[in-house]
Design an enzyme around this catalytic site. Sequence first.
Site, mmCIF file in Angstrom:
data_model
loop_
_atom_site.group_PDB
_atom_site.id
_atom_site.type_symbol
_atom_site.label_atom_id
_atom_site.label_comp_id
_atom_site.label_asym_id
_atom_site.label_seq_id
_atom_site.Cartn_x
_atom_site.Cartn_y
_atom_site.Cartn_z
ATOM 1 N N TYR A 33 0.816 -1.217 0.000
ATOM 2 C CA TYR A 33 0.000 0.000 0.000
ATOM 3 C C TYR A 33 0.846 1.262 0.000
ATOM 4 C CZ TYR A 33 0.577 0.503 5.126
ATOM 5 O OH TYR A 33 1.077 0.674 6.395
ATOM 6 N N ASP A 83 -4.749 -4.342 2.850
ATOM 7 C CA ASP A 83 -3.644 -3.468 2.465
ATOM 8 C C ASP A 83 -3.180 -3.726 1.029
ATOM 9 O OD1 ASP A 83 -3.610 -2.253 4.948
ATOM 10 O OD2 ASP A 83 -1.929 -3.425 5.714
ATOM 11 N N HIS A 127 -9.926 -6.690 8.464
ATOM 12 C CA HIS A 127 -8.713 -6.008 8.031
ATOM 13 C C HIS A 127 -7.766 -6.989 7.334
ATOM 14 C CE1 HIS A 127 -6.238 -2.454 7.878
ATOM 15 N NE2 HIS A 127 -5.196 -3.163 8.278
ATOM 16 N N LYS A 128 -7.602 -8.158 7.918
ATOM 17 C CA LYS A 128 -6.828 -9.231 7.294
ATOM 18 C C LYS A 128 -7.390 -10.555 7.786
ATOM 19 C CE LYS A 128 -2.456 -6.600 7.408
ATOM 20 N NZ LYS A 128 -1.044 -6.582 7.833
ATOM 21 N N ASP A 138 -7.930 2.304 8.759
ATOM 22 C CA ASP A 138 -7.017 2.260 7.616
ATOM 23 C C ASP A 138 -7.626 1.485 6.441
ATOM 24 O OD1 ASP A 138 -6.037 1.973 10.264
ATOM 25 O OD2 ASP A 138 -4.043 1.389 9.617
ATOM 26 N N ARG A 208 -3.139 9.108 12.145
ATOM 27 C CA ARG A 208 -3.133 8.659 10.746
ATOM 28 C C ARG A 208 -4.311 7.751 10.432
ATOM 29 N NH1 ARG A 208 2.256 7.101 9.447
ATOM 30 N NH2 ARG A 208 1.959 4.863 9.561
ATOM 31 N N GLY A 211 -6.939 9.922 9.579
ATOM 32 C CA GLY A 211 -6.573 10.507 8.291
ATOM 33 C C GLY A 211 -6.917 9.605 7.121
#
Length: 374
Positions: A33, A83, A127-128, A138, A208, A211
């Site tokens: 990523y 990702d 997420h994974k 994220d 982050r 973000g």
Amino acid sequence: MSKPWSQIMSESFMEQYPLVSDMPFQKRRCWNYENGCILTAFERMWRKTGDDRYWNYIRENMDLFIREDGTIDTYSLEEYNVDMINQGKTLFFMYERTGEAKYRKALDLLVTQLKGHPRTSEGGLWHKKIYPFQMWLDGVYMTSPLLAQYASQFDEHEWYDDIANEILLMERVSRDPKTGLLYHGWDESREQRWADPVTGCSPEFWGRAVGWYVMAIVDVLDYLPVDHPKRGQIIGIFYRLAEAIVAVQDEETGLWYQVLNKGGEKGNYLEASASSMFTCAFAKGANKGYLGGWALESARRGYQGLLDRYVERDEDGTMHLNGICSVAGLGNKPYRDGSYEYYLSEPIRRDDPKGFAPFVMACLEIEAADEAKK
């Protein structure tokens, strides 16, 4: 200044790091990523300037991985890792400019992963595979913008509802009603040590992570149809989250802290990647009309803070961005408990694409806002 900051920084990066996946802190050359972040920024640079140095850089870096049959070197679908989707966004650009089938096939491969990707009970992407029933902020950035563009470009509109669900579910399960901020991660199973036994949320607001989430929203809105029934709600949660983020912006510098709401606490620091992401998302949100003038003012303060504190010119003339948190996650080995102390323990880097790319994109949005004023 003869050139805008977006060009100054981008040209310096390309000169220093011809292959982004060979940067000093990359453990090995692989599809990831981080590559996707900088290549997305340089696609935007090409669209603004038409300078084929960006196109050549993108193509060289992508063709390290894309094989003739559309498979991707170092990528494994069976990892079910969100990702791995982000670098795929550049495949649209490759396919658009060349018409070569391998780029479309590679895109289809990544979307195939998401068709079979493990999900929470309400359809949120894990997420994974190795993080069962967990959603992280994220992850919304890693998947949703690519899926939105795929749905738009290839008329697979059924993905729009899935993307809207991902954005709205993540906000609903991770939002703190007191501050309006979003926690980094959520464990539906409540099995992780970092997960609150009642809410399932991790304990802190990592800059982050938030973000990534606002960057995801503002990019998804480029493709989500104006008449989609959840579009207004997504813009609404973007608006109220942006207000909460502005409320914790550092007064003196215009930047944001690594742990967002604990600016005065020992060890916390002003962090460049989160600050760049908020600057970019707020400026783009204001430019597009999703947010008001207050958001553009916040973005301008963040932009100036980054220029003042973290943009640096070395003696050899090369340009750099400092103050970037190297990485932060939850769980795994050694175990990351999501505590305040944990977020402050991760190393700080310069020129990491996770900060450098959002800074270039922030420059572009500020420059666009300046152009609009003329």
